[in-house]
Motif scaffolding. Structure first.
Motif, PDB file in Angstrom:
ATOM      1  N   THR A 100      47.106  18.682  52.990  1.00 12.68           N
ATOM      2  CA  THR A 100      47.670  17.682  53.891  1.00 12.68           C
ATOM      3  C   THR A 100      49.102  17.353  53.477  1.00 12.68           C
ATOM      4  O   THR A 100      49.796  16.632  54.195  1.00 12.68           O
ATOM      5  N   ASN A 101      49.549  17.883  52.352  1.00  9.41           N
ATOM      6  CA  ASN A 101      50.898  17.653  51.843  1.00  9.41           C
ATOM      7  C   ASN A 101      51.884  18.511  52.643  1.00  9.41           C
ATOM      8  O   ASN A 101      51.932  19.725  52.494  1.00  9.41           O
ATOM      9  N   GLU A 102      52.671  17.874  53.468  1.00 10.67           N
ATOM     10  CA  GLU A 102      53.569  18.589  54.372  1.00 10.67           C
ATOM     11  C   GLU A 102      54.607  19.426  53.630  1.00 10.67           C
ATOM     12  O   GLU A 102      55.073  20.435  54.150  1.00 10.67           O
ATOM     13  N   LYS A 103      54.977  19.029  52.424  1.00 10.33           N
ATOM     14  CA  LYS A 103      55.933  19.842  51.637  1.00 10.33           C
ATOM     15  C   LYS A 103      55.341  21.227  51.348  1.00 10.33           C
ATOM     16  O   LYS A 103      56.049  22.215  51.341  1.00 10.33           O
ATOM     17  N   ILE A 104      54.042  21.289  51.135  1.00  9.57           N
ATOM     18  CA  ILE A 104      53.365  22.551  50.834  1.00  9.57           C
ATOM     19  C   ILE A 104      53.384  23.461  52.071  1.00  9.57           C
ATOM     20  O   ILE A 104      53.507  24.680  51.945  1.00  9.57           O
TER      21      ILE A 104
END
Length: 188
Positions: free
Chosen positions: A181-185
């Motif tokens: 859910t980490n958008e940076k990933i």
């Protein structure tokens, strides 16, 4: 597992997992070919799925997290009949079985929190026969390497992934994809 789904998972080492409308908008610009939908209710899940599908992505609904649905097989029938979802994610083997009967892709989510949970994986695989398993939390490369060796299906890792180093360690452990859910990933 159908060829299109298998190729999408293999070609997309990062799976965008969305938990709100903001994430829905952002995931559409990511290179993720598969989207895990971790939010919604019986009123808006058809629209959320349609937004994902209309962008050419594969929509996987985490059925356990959709408000208004029960944990019974009829919930899978609802998703199949009233949305264009490609498949489901669930912690419940009975729902995996029903989804397979309906021709949906299936991911069994497993929380490996101790040795008892780990030793139960083979039984879960034999019972549910999912297309893939998702193991949480992801930040256990040694344990995930063992899971990948014993699993008869591809393994996805999810939960607590925060940087490229985490992603690389998990891929080296043998997982086919990482859900986050980490958008940076999503944009690595």
């Amino acid at each position: 597992m159908k060829k299109e789904f298998k190729e999408a998972i293999e070609d997309s080492p990062i799976i965008a997992a969305i938990k709100d409308d903001e994430g829905l908008k952002k995931c559409l610009t990511s290179e993720s070919r598969v989207i895990f939908i971790l939010y919604g209710d019986i009123c808006n899940i058809p629209d959320i799925v349609e937004t994902v599908k209309s962008s050419g992505k594969i929509a996987m609904v985490h059925i356990d997290l959709i408000a208004g649905l029960s944990s019974k097989e009829i919930a899978v029938d609802f998703i199949q009949k009233y949305t264009r979802a490609d498949g489901i994610i669930t912690t419940k083997p009975a729902l995996i079985k029903r989804a397979k009967e309906l021709g949906l892709y299936t991911i069994l989510r497993l929380f490996v929190i101790d040795s008892m949970a780990y030793s139960n994986i083979e039984h879960q695989l034999r019972t549910a026969k999912p297309d893939l398993i998702e193991v949480l939390p992801a930040l256990m490369p040694k344990v995930l390497a063992k899971v990948c060796k014993l699993s008869t299906v591809p393994v996805i890792a999810g939960g607590l992934v925060s940087d490229k180093e985490d992603v690389m360690a998990l891929l080296q452990a043998g997982v086919v994809s990482i859900s986050s859910t980490n958008e940076k990933i999503w944009f690595l």
